[in-house]
Design a protein around this motif. Structure first.
Motif, mmCIF file in Angstrom:
data_model
loop_
_atom_site.group_PDB
_atom_site.id
_atom_site.type_symbol
_atom_site.label_atom_id
_atom_site.label_comp_id
_atom_site.label_asym_id
_atom_site.label_seq_id
_atom_site.Cartn_x
_atom_site.Cartn_y
_atom_site.Cartn_z
ATOM 1 N N GLU A 46 0.477 8.086 -16.670
ATOM 2 C CA GLU A 46 -0.946 7.986 -16.361
ATOM 3 C C GLU A 46 -1.174 7.163 -15.098
ATOM 4 O O GLU A 46 -0.402 6.263 -14.781
ATOM 5 N N GLY A 47 -2.246 7.506 -14.407
ATOM 6 C CA GLY A 47 -2.615 6.754 -13.219
ATOM 7 C C GLY A 47 -3.234 5.423 -13.591
ATOM 8 O O GLY A 47 -4.126 5.371 -14.427
ATOM 9 N N VAL A 48 -2.758 4.359 -12.991
ATOM 10 C CA VAL A 48 -3.271 3.012 -13.227
ATOM 11 C C VAL A 48 -4.219 2.606 -12.107
ATOM 12 O O VAL A 48 -5.365 2.224 -12.355
ATOM 13 N N SER A 49 -3.741 2.695 -10.880
ATOM 14 C CA SER A 49 -4.559 2.330 -9.732
ATOM 15 C C SER A 49 -3.997 2.994 -8.495
ATOM 16 O O SER A 49 -2.778 3.083 -8.344
ATOM 17 N N CYS A 50 -4.866 3.444 -7.629
ATOM 18 C CA CYS A 50 -4.452 4.118 -6.410
ATOM 19 C C CYS A 50 -5.295 3.647 -5.238
ATOM 20 O O CYS A 50 -6.447 3.216 -5.431
ATOM 21 N N ILE A 51 -4.718 3.719 -4.039
ATOM 22 C CA ILE A 51 -5.413 3.278 -2.844
ATOM 23 C C ILE A 51 -5.241 4.338 -1.764
ATOM 24 O O ILE A 51 -4.154 4.895 -1.595
ATOM 25 N N SER A 52 -6.321 4.617 -1.053
ATOM 26 C CA SER A 52 -6.280 5.654 -0.027
ATOM 27 C C SER A 52 -5.429 5.222 1.157
ATOM 28 O O SER A 52 -5.103 4.045 1.321
ATOM 29 N N SER A 53 -5.086 6.184 2.004
ATOM 30 C CA SER A 53 -4.239 5.897 3.157
ATOM 31 C C SER A 53 -4.893 4.878 4.080
ATOM 32 O O SER A 53 -4.228 4.017 4.641
ATOM 33 N N ALA A 54 -6.192 4.948 4.236
ATOM 34 C CA ALA A 54 -6.885 3.991 5.085
ATOM 35 C C ALA A 54 -7.108 2.668 4.370
ATOM 36 O O ALA A 54 -7.462 1.667 5.008
ATOM 37 N N GLY A 55 -6.951 2.681 3.066
ATOM 38 C CA GLY A 55 -7.089 1.453 2.293
ATOM 39 C C GLY A 55 -8.505 1.121 1.885
ATOM 40 O O GLY A 55 -8.739 0.149 1.178
ATOM 41 N N GLY A 56 -9.457 1.955 2.313
ATOM 42 C CA GLY A 56 -10.831 1.608 2.016
ATOM 43 C C GLY A 56 -11.322 2.088 0.678
ATOM 44 O O GLY A 56 -12.400 1.681 0.219
ATOM 45 N N ILE A 57 -10.551 2.950 0.041
ATOM 46 C CA ILE A 57 -10.969 3.514 -1.242
ATOM 47 C C ILE A 57 -9.901 3.187 -2.276
ATOM 48 O O ILE A 57 -8.715 3.404 -2.026
ATOM 49 N N THR A 58 -10.354 2.674 -3.396
ATOM 50 C CA THR A 58 -9.439 2.375 -4.483
ATOM 51 C C THR A 58 -9.958 3.011 -5.767
ATOM 52 O O THR A 58 -11.157 3.284 -5.905
ATOM 53 N N HIS A 59 -9.032 3.226 -6.677
ATOM 54 C CA HIS A 59 -9.382 3.779 -7.981
ATOM 55 C C HIS A 59 -8.649 2.980 -9.035
ATOM 56 O O HIS A 59 -7.492 2.591 -8.842
ATOM 57 N N TYR A 60 -9.330 2.721 -10.142
ATOM 58 C CA TYR A 60 -8.716 2.031 -11.265
ATOM 59 C C TYR A 60 -8.997 2.801 -12.546
ATOM 60 O O TYR A 60 -10.114 3.289 -12.759
ATOM 61 N N ALA A 61 -7.999 2.877 -13.387
ATOM 62 C CA ALA A 61 -8.234 3.413 -14.728
ATOM 63 C C ALA A 61 -9.185 2.478 -15.465
ATOM 64 O O ALA A 61 -9.177 1.262 -15.236
ATOM 65 N N ASP A 62 -10.005 3.038 -16.332
ATOM 66 C CA ASP A 62 -10.968 2.215 -17.059
ATOM 67 C C ASP A 62 -10.290 1.085 -17.818
ATOM 68 O O ASP A 62 -10.848 -0.018 -17.938
ATOM 69 N N SER A 63 -9.100 1.350 -18.318
ATOM 70 C CA SER A 63 -8.405 0.367 -19.150
ATOM 71 C C SER A 63 -7.939 -0.859 -18.373
ATOM 72 O O SER A 63 -7.583 -1.882 -18.974
ATOM 73 N N VAL A 64 -7.911 -0.778 -17.035
ATOM 74 C CA VAL A 64 -7.394 -1.905 -16.245
ATOM 75 C C VAL A 64 -8.431 -2.477 -15.289
ATOM 76 O O VAL A 64 -8.154 -3.467 -14.595
#
Length: 125
Positions: A46-64
């Motif tokens: 499962e995806g936990v956290s991801c960051i875009s190539s430019a670094g300006g966009i991040t994503h977090y799983a709800d659980s974290v």
């Protein structure tokens, strides 16, 4: 040789912290989205956290959300995952991955191309 190497895993008590590192070699990770994923025994990755190539966009799983923070150190060609307030359910093998064609910070495994070998995180008293 393109390579990602994770480090920083280990055994920690509930409520503790760890910082995982994902060091890239053979390429500049700035041009790639980087994601942290985890897989517990018997469960899907499962995806936990991801960051875009430019670094300006991040994503977090709800659980974290709130507990984990992803960041880049461009000078070190490294992406970090700071994990605070760890819970037993965070126990898993954590992998980092790089994706050249990832839209923003999409955090699903099948859009990432290059994977590290993983680092074990165990949260237990």
């Amino acid at each position: 040789q393109l390579q990602l190497v994770e480090s920083g895993g280990g055994l920690v008590q509930p409520g503790g912290s760890l910082r995982l590192s994902c060091a890239a070699s053979g390429f500049t990770s700035d041009y790639y989205a980087i994601g942290w994923f985890r897989q517990a025994p018997g469960k899907e990755r499962e995806g936990v956290s991801c960051i875009s190539s430019a670094g300006g966009i991040t994503h977090y799983a709800d659980s974290v959300k709130v507990r984990f923070t992803i960041s880049r150190d461009r000078a070190k060609n490294t992406v970090y995952l700071q994990m605070n307030s760890l819970k037993p359910e965070d126990t898993a093998v954590y992998y980092c991955a790089a994706g050249a064609q990832v839209v923003q910070a999409t955090c699903v495994p099948n859009v990432y191309d290059l994977w590290g070998q993983g680092t074990q995180v165990i949260v237990s008293s």
